[in-house]
Write a protein that holds these residues in place. Structure first.
Motif, PDB file in Angstrom:
ATOM      1  N   LEU A  22       9.684  -4.052 -50.070  1.00 56.79           N
ATOM      2  CA  LEU A  22      11.045  -3.778 -50.534  1.00 56.79           C
ATOM      3  C   LEU A  22      11.049  -2.776 -51.675  1.00 56.79           C
ATOM      4  N   ASP A  51      22.669  -4.391 -47.580  1.00 63.49           N
ATOM      5  CA  ASP A  51      21.603  -4.294 -48.584  1.00 63.49           C
ATOM      6  C   ASP A  51      21.311  -5.626 -49.272  1.00 63.49           C
ATOM      7  N   GLU A  90      19.023  -7.861 -49.019  1.00 62.36           N
ATOM      8  CA  GLU A  90      17.646  -8.092 -49.452  1.00 62.36           C
ATOM      9  C   GLU A  90      17.303  -7.243 -50.669  1.00 62.36           C
ATOM     10  N   LYS A  91      17.777  -6.023 -50.700  1.00 59.44           N
ATOM     11  CA  LYS A  91      17.522  -5.156 -51.848  1.00 59.44           C
ATOM     12  C   LYS A  91      18.190  -5.721 -53.105  1.00 59.44           C
ATOM     13  N   ASN A 143       8.983  -9.231 -49.941  1.00 63.08           N
ATOM     14  CA  ASN A 143       8.594  -8.375 -48.825  1.00 63.08           C
ATOM     15  C   ASN A 143       9.666  -8.194 -47.767  1.00 63.08           C
ATOM     16  N   GLY A 144      10.644  -9.078 -47.735  1.00 63.67           N
ATOM     17  CA  GLY A 144      11.693  -9.002 -46.725  1.00 63.67           C
ATOM     18  C   GLY A 144      11.393  -9.909 -45.549  1.00 63.67           C
ATOM     19  N   LYS A 145      12.437 -10.442 -44.963  1.00 60.41           N
ATOM     20  CA  LYS A 145      12.285 -11.421 -43.887  1.00 60.41           C
ATOM     21  C   LYS A 145      11.670 -10.825 -42.623  1.00 60.41           C
ATOM     22  N   SER A 175       9.399  -8.374 -42.574  1.00 63.01           N
ATOM     23  CA  SER A 175       8.054  -7.855 -42.808  1.00 63.01           C
ATOM     24  C   SER A 175       7.013  -8.805 -42.227  1.00 63.01           C
ATOM     25  N   ASN A 185      21.903 -13.339 -47.848  1.00 61.89           N
ATOM     26  CA  ASN A 185      20.443 -13.379 -47.764  1.00 61.89           C
ATOM     27  C   ASN A 185      19.953 -14.753 -47.305  1.00 61.89           C
TER      28      ASN A 185
END
Length: 294
Positions: free
Chosen positions: A4, A29, A31-32, A94-96, A98, A156
């Motif tokens: 991320l 956005d 997650e960011k 890392n994000g879902k 990834s 999120n």
């Protein structure tokens, strides 16, 4: 640098991260936004809020009985705490979608899949991850979350719920908050297991900051950060009003100090913190609980 962080060029800007969030969209956005809030804008506050979210889940006897039955939170408190944090941080950092995010979600689902957990209990635990940070920032943060930030946090965790197979997630933040409040009103009740889990976890958290001989006053400071219904369900005493005022004043002074300081330029990543449980590092497949034969 996490996925991320690498995918967000705005992280290289000198513009304060709180203002950068204003340019982002909560749906696209989310997650960011969650990354910036968790690791740049409010790293310590977000961690504390999620720790107190744990105590709220302990105040529900159906949840505390299951946790005591596994023995993890009572016999291996530090490992269970670290594993819970690390799995969540792997997803947030890392994000879902990834590779590491998928592995962490898979590990979490494998753990939960061993038990029959009612969907409403899943929903409640999920709701604490949303509303405890919101309430913490309202009370103790250097600023409250904006409506956009609250919506992004909700989206999120709503997306995480989908990947966990949790059903009937409310459609809006306000509906989910109504569920959270009505669930607590119905299910908060004292049970000895609540207090056992709370004492074990509270002493672990105090040990990060205090020597053992200061645990007794430290516990009373922590009680000041809990509302009366939570303390009652946990079997914790009400702290003196003078101490509550002192703690509240101290945190307000801290909040003011943070409000005039710059945000962190380098993210404070939870996965990079040294942990006694894993002195040589860890692998995601090794986190969490397993069958007794493991």
């Amino acid at each position: 640098m996490t996925k991320l962080a690498a995918m967000c060029p705005y992280l290289m800007s000198n513009k304060p991260f709180s203002r950068q969030i204003k340019q982002l969209h909560p749906e696209k956005d989310h997650e960011k936004i969650a990354f910036l809030l968790s690791f740049h804008c409010f790293p310590w506050d977000m961690e504390k809020a999620l720790e107190f979210a744990l105590f709220r889940t302990f105040a529900v006897p159906s949840i505390s009985r299951l946790l005591v039955a596994t023995g993890e939170f009572t016999k291996r408190t530090r490992k269970r705490y670290d594993d819970t944090e690390l799995i969540l941080y792997e997803i947030l950092e890392n994000g879902k979608a990834s590779e590491r995010g998928k592995a962490a979600i898979g590990r979490m689902n494998a753990m939960h899949g061993r038990f029959h957990i009612p969907n409403q209990d899943y929903l409640y635990v999920l709701s604490t991850f949303i509303f405890e940070p919101i309430r913490w920032m309202d009370n103790w943060g250097w600023r409250p979350f904006t409506s956009k930030e609250k919506e992004a946090i909700f989206i999120n965790y709503r997306e995480l719920a989908r990947l966990m197979g949790i059903k009937d997630v409310p459609d809006t933040l306000s509906e989910f908050e109504s569920f959270n409040m009505s669930y607590e009103k119905e299910h908060f009740a004292f049970h000895p297991h609540n207090r056992l889990l709370g004492q074990k976890t509270l002493d672990l958290l105090l040990g990060f900051y205090l020597p053992h001989w200061l645990f007794v006053p430290g516990r009373h400071v922590a009680f000041c950060l809990m509302d009366a219904p939570l303390r009652k369900a946990m079997g914790f005493p009400d702290p003196p009003r003078a101490l509550q005022l002192l703690v509240r004043t101290g945190l307000k002074i801290r909040a003011f100090g943070l409000s005039i300081m710059p945000e962190r330029k380098v993210p404070r990543l939870g996965t990079q913190r040294k942990r006694d449980t894993y002195p040589k590092g860890y692998q995601i497949p090794d986190l969490g609980t397993f069958n007794s034969s493991k």
